[in-house]
Write a protein that holds these residues in place. Structure first.
Motif, short mmCIF file in Angstrom:
data_model
loop_
_atom_site.label_atom_id
_atom_site.label_comp_id
_atom_site.label_asym_id
_atom_site.label_seq_id
_atom_site.Cartn_x
_atom_site.Cartn_y
_atom_site.Cartn_z
N MET A 97 0.31 -1.49 -6.88
CA MET A 97 -0.57 -0.69 -5.82
C MET A 97 -0.40 0.45 -5.34
O MET A 97 -1.10 0.75 -4.50
CB MET A 97 -0.89 -1.72 -5.06
N TYR A 148 0.87 -1.30 0.00
CA TYR A 148 0.37 0.34 0.08
C TYR A 148 0.84 1.18 0.50
O TYR A 148 1.97 0.98 0.27
CB TYR A 148 -0.25 0.26 1.05
N ASN A 182 2.55 4.35 -12.76
CA ASN A 182 2.02 3.16 -13.42
C ASN A 182 2.59 2.59 -14.41
O ASN A 182 4.05 2.26 -13.41
CB ASN A 182 2.21 4.63 -15.18
N SER A 187 0.87 5.14 -1.29
CA SER A 187 1.01 5.99 -2.59
C SER A 187 2.65 7.13 -2.54
O SER A 187 4.03 6.33 -2.04
CB SER A 187 -0.21 7.85 -2.44
N GLU A 189 -0.31 3.81 -5.25
CA GLU A 189 -1.34 5.17 -5.71
C GLU A 189 -0.03 6.20 -6.23
O GLU A 189 1.19 6.20 -5.80
CB GLU A 189 -2.30 5.72 -5.55
N GLY A 190 -0.47 6.73 -7.81
CA GLY A 190 0.60 7.46 -8.68
C GLY A 190 1.46 7.10 -9.35
O GLY A 190 1.73 8.01 -10.01
#
Length: 184
Positions: free
Chosen positions: A61, A35, A66, A37, A63-64
């Motif tokens: 996983m 988990y 790719n 970001s 965030e932010g």
């Protein structure tokens, strides 16, 4: 990581702040960080590294990020993590090329996904393969005959019987977010 897993084949999969605090108090030397970001992963990895842990970040996983090689470069340069996990061959290959430990995650849901695994490994050349769900010893036994990459059994590994069965089938380690499994 291989030596760490020989002595302690349980990997802590951490999916929230509560799990992070628990693993910092545990004896688990290897952590899969599932988990965060782009803003929080550097501090999460730092906390784990300060706690003496070997840390691999699931780049799928975060965030932010790719699914491009720049995400792996970000993890290497900005977090100090030891490696990455990904279900994408291109990400695993990029990690290897950048000197990070690389775990290629495979969700085996049918015979097609099983038979596609060999082609994906040929592209990614991972250090380890994580098979999900990890509670399927029969499939682990088949894979040990088909591939040479060490196998980590992850997902739905709930108790001692699952751990013993996966290791007995030939898995090098298991990964679980179940805190009770971490202390086995």
């Amino acid at each position: 990581m291989e030596d760490l897993l020989l002595d302690n084949p349980v990997i802590a999969s951490v999916k929230d702040d509560a799990g992070l605090q628990t693993v910092l108090r545990s004896d688990c030397p290897v952590v899969f960080l599932l988990y965060g970001s782009v803003l929080t992963v550097p501090s999460l990895v730092d906390a784990l590294k300060s706690g003496g842990k070997t840390v691999l970040v699931n780049v799928d996983m975060v965030e932010g990020l790719n699914a491009k090689e720049i995400a792996v470069q970000y993890i290497r340069e900005k977090t100090g993590a030891d490696g990455i996990l990904s279900s994408k061959a291109v990400m695993v290959k990029a990690a290897r090329e950048q000197g990070l430990l690389a775990v290629h995650r495979f969700f085996l849901v049918d015979s097609f996904s099983y038979h596609n695994l060999g082609r994906q490994i040929a592209i990614s050349r991972p250090d380890y393969v994580e098979i999900l769900p990890g509670c399927v010893p029969r499939v682990i036994t088949w894979l040990r005959q088909d591939i040479e990459v060490p196998i980590i059994a992850g997902g739905l590994v709930c108790d001692k019987d699952d751990v013993v069965a996966a290791l007995g089938a030939g898995a090098a380690a298991i990964a679980s977010s179940n805190v009770d499994v971490w202390s086995m």
